[in-house]
Write an enzyme that holds these catalytic residues in place. Sequence first.
Site, PDB file in Angstrom:
ATOM      1  N   TYR A  11       0.870  -1.184   0.000  1.00  0.00           N
ATOM      2  CA  TYR A  11       0.000   0.000   0.000  1.00  0.00           C
ATOM      3  C   TYR A  11       0.898   1.222   0.000  1.00  0.00           C
ATOM      4  CZ  TYR A  11      -3.336   3.538   1.711  1.00  0.00           C
ATOM      5  OH  TYR A  11      -4.102   4.669   1.867  1.00  0.00           O
ATOM      6  N   ASP A  46       9.467   2.594  -0.981  1.00  0.00           N
ATOM      7  CA  ASP A  46       8.479   3.305  -0.167  1.00  0.00           C
ATOM      8  C   ASP A  46       8.797   2.991   1.298  1.00  0.00           C
ATOM      9  OD1 ASP A  46       4.821   3.401   0.073  1.00  0.00           O
ATOM     10  OD2 ASP A  46       6.427   4.259   1.294  1.00  0.00           O
ATOM     11  N   LYS A  80       5.322   9.518   8.266  1.00  0.00           N
ATOM     12  CA  LYS A  80       5.163   9.025   9.643  1.00  0.00           C
ATOM     13  C   LYS A  80       6.240   9.561  10.600  1.00  0.00           C
ATOM     14  CE  LYS A  80       2.777   4.936   7.885  1.00  0.00           C
ATOM     15  NZ  LYS A  80       1.410   4.956   8.385  1.00  0.00           N
TER      16      LYS A  80
HETATM   17  P1  KE4 Z   1      -0.364   8.538   4.371  1.00  0.00           P
HETATM   18  O1  KE4 Z   1      -0.923   9.220   3.158  1.00  0.00           O
HETATM   19  O2  KE4 Z   1      -1.424   7.756   5.122  1.00  0.00           O
HETATM   20  O3  KE4 Z   1       0.429   9.470   5.285  1.00  0.00           O
HETATM   21  O4  KE4 Z   1       0.729   7.468   3.884  1.00  0.00           O
HETATM   22  C1  KE4 Z   1       0.353   6.511   2.926  1.00  0.00           C
HETATM   23  C2  KE4 Z   1       1.298   5.328   3.015  1.00  0.00           C
HETATM   24  C3  KE4 Z   1       2.302   5.207   2.081  1.00  0.00           C
HETATM   25  N1  KE4 Z   1       3.174   4.168   2.123  1.00  0.00           N
HETATM   26  C4  KE4 Z   1       3.092   3.223   3.094  1.00  0.00           C
HETATM   27  C5  KE4 Z   1       4.067   2.088   3.101  1.00  0.00           C
HETATM   28  C6  KE4 Z   1       2.076   3.315   4.080  1.00  0.00           C
HETATM   29  O5  KE4 Z   1       1.983   2.366   5.037  1.00  0.00           O
HETATM   30  C7  KE4 Z   1       1.166   4.392   4.055  1.00  0.00           C
HETATM   31  C8  KE4 Z   1       0.046   4.538   5.057  1.00  0.00           C
HETATM   32  N2  KE4 Z   1      -0.030   3.538   6.069  1.00  0.00           N
HETATM   33  C9  KE4 Z   1      -1.360   3.306   6.608  1.00  0.00           C
HETATM   34  C10 KE4 Z   1      -1.298   2.149   7.602  1.00  0.00           C
HETATM   35  N3  KE4 Z   1      -0.542   1.042   7.189  1.00  0.00           N
HETATM   36  C11 KE4 Z   1      -1.915   4.523   7.255  1.00  0.00           C
HETATM   37  C12 KE4 Z   1      -3.093   4.303   8.165  1.00  0.00           C
HETATM   38  C13 KE4 Z   1      -4.385   4.759   7.545  1.00  0.00           C
HETATM   39  O6  KE4 Z   1      -4.563   4.612   6.311  1.00  0.00           O
HETATM   40  O7  KE4 Z   1      -5.226   5.273   8.318  1.00  0.00           O
END
Ligand code: KE4
Length: 428
Positions: free
Chosen positions: A145, A240, A268
């Site tokens: 993801y 990523d 993060k």
């Molecule tokens: P954000 O747009 O949520 O800041 O980041 C997206 C993203 C990109 N790449 C990786 C590997 C990620 O894990 C994420 C977002 N992670 C999720 C949980 N695994 C965020 C939690 C959520 O969607 O509420």
Amino acid sequence: MPMDANSSEFFSAACKLIPGGVNSPVRAYKSVGIEPRFVDRAKGSRIWDIEGREYVDFVASWGPMILGHAPEAVLEAVREQLERGTSYGAPTCVEVALAEAVVSAVPSIEEVRMVSSGTEATMSAIRLARGYTGRDKFIKFDGNYHGHSDALLVAAGSGLITLGIPSTPGVTTGAAADTIVVPYNDLDAVAGVLEAQGEQIAAVIVEPIAGNMGVVPPRDDFLQGLRALCDSHGVVLIFDEVITGFRVALGGAQELYGVMPDLTTLGKIIGGGFPVGAFGGKREIMEQLAPVGPVYQAGTLSGNPVAMVAGLATLEVLKGPDVYSELERKGKRLADGLCRAAGSAPVHAFCTRVGSMACMFFTHLEVSNWTTASTSDTKRYAAYFRGMLDRGFWLAPSQFEAAFVSLAHTDGEIDAFVEAAAETLKGV
Ligand code: KE4
């Protein structure tokens, strides 16, 4: 809404105002069969709901809170910045300082651009790779993801898998047409695509340690193999590291495994709990970005000084002595304990871990990609989640996420988690 209402009352009110009552789908607890508990506050390794119940937190806001919640170093830096204003939309010294900290910590990054989320970081990195190569297609991995930009919401992991939406309405065929999805840990599949269409492929984007289908480490030669394949086809390799950046080592997974991508996305942890994402890499590629180059990318709050000082204060602590050996020790203590607990449980469960990110899988199979991860018994995970919550442990409400240990967790809390897991596993 009366402020003394309970979580259920707040949730039903929220559902009238916010889709699903939440600002990010996974928080709705849809896959764990109960209503979400509303958080009142958090400090260190602890989090409290509005009913006053206390938990040991292993979600860590999905990764950012590696120091624990509300660490003094970050609070101090943010308090001081707030008095100087919160956003200027102009260059500041502190964003140079954070860029410097990122460049010196992450081996492959020569230049870095700040944005406000991981989604923005990966969306921009794909656009940059396309602009740099003049090619349209890119490869991603099933179960990985990378946020919710259209071209990346194709057989994505994380929320989409949890919500059982194989791909989401609203993403047009055109937007997804240049996205090629192959199984994680499958070098032959990548080689096959590159053999057939290499000259059309701009990039390969990968979670170097998958954290969105549960925690799935790369097979021994996977990352090295991707590097070699991208080199032989002139393809941009994007790590990523939104989860793994500053999580598994100061220099992220690329330092841990010794494989250098061309571009890296971050998020993060580098925001210290504030909205920050970043993408960076080789100067030759990064200088294709506006205003130097023709590839456009922008953001009102990019490099926001409050978020910058929070991220900088966080990285300053992480640069300290023995930080990652301590995170490794705590992560190992947790995973070894969970493996023992699972080993004596009546169900098929096992723990995977890299550094201070871990997960408990409920499947008979060894998990190496989405096909095997998706055989997990999500109902058992939901029962495990509810049992742990009732015993005072705050876990990700999804089989396909990670549990995070922070510097604030004590050995006692880790051992108590293991004990509670052993109890809980007897009844799932
Ligand atoms: P954000 O747009 O949520 O800041 O980041 C997206 C993203 C990109 N790449 C990786 C590997 C990620 O894990 C994420 C977002 N992670 C999720 C949980 N695994 C965020 C939690 C959520 O969607 O509420």
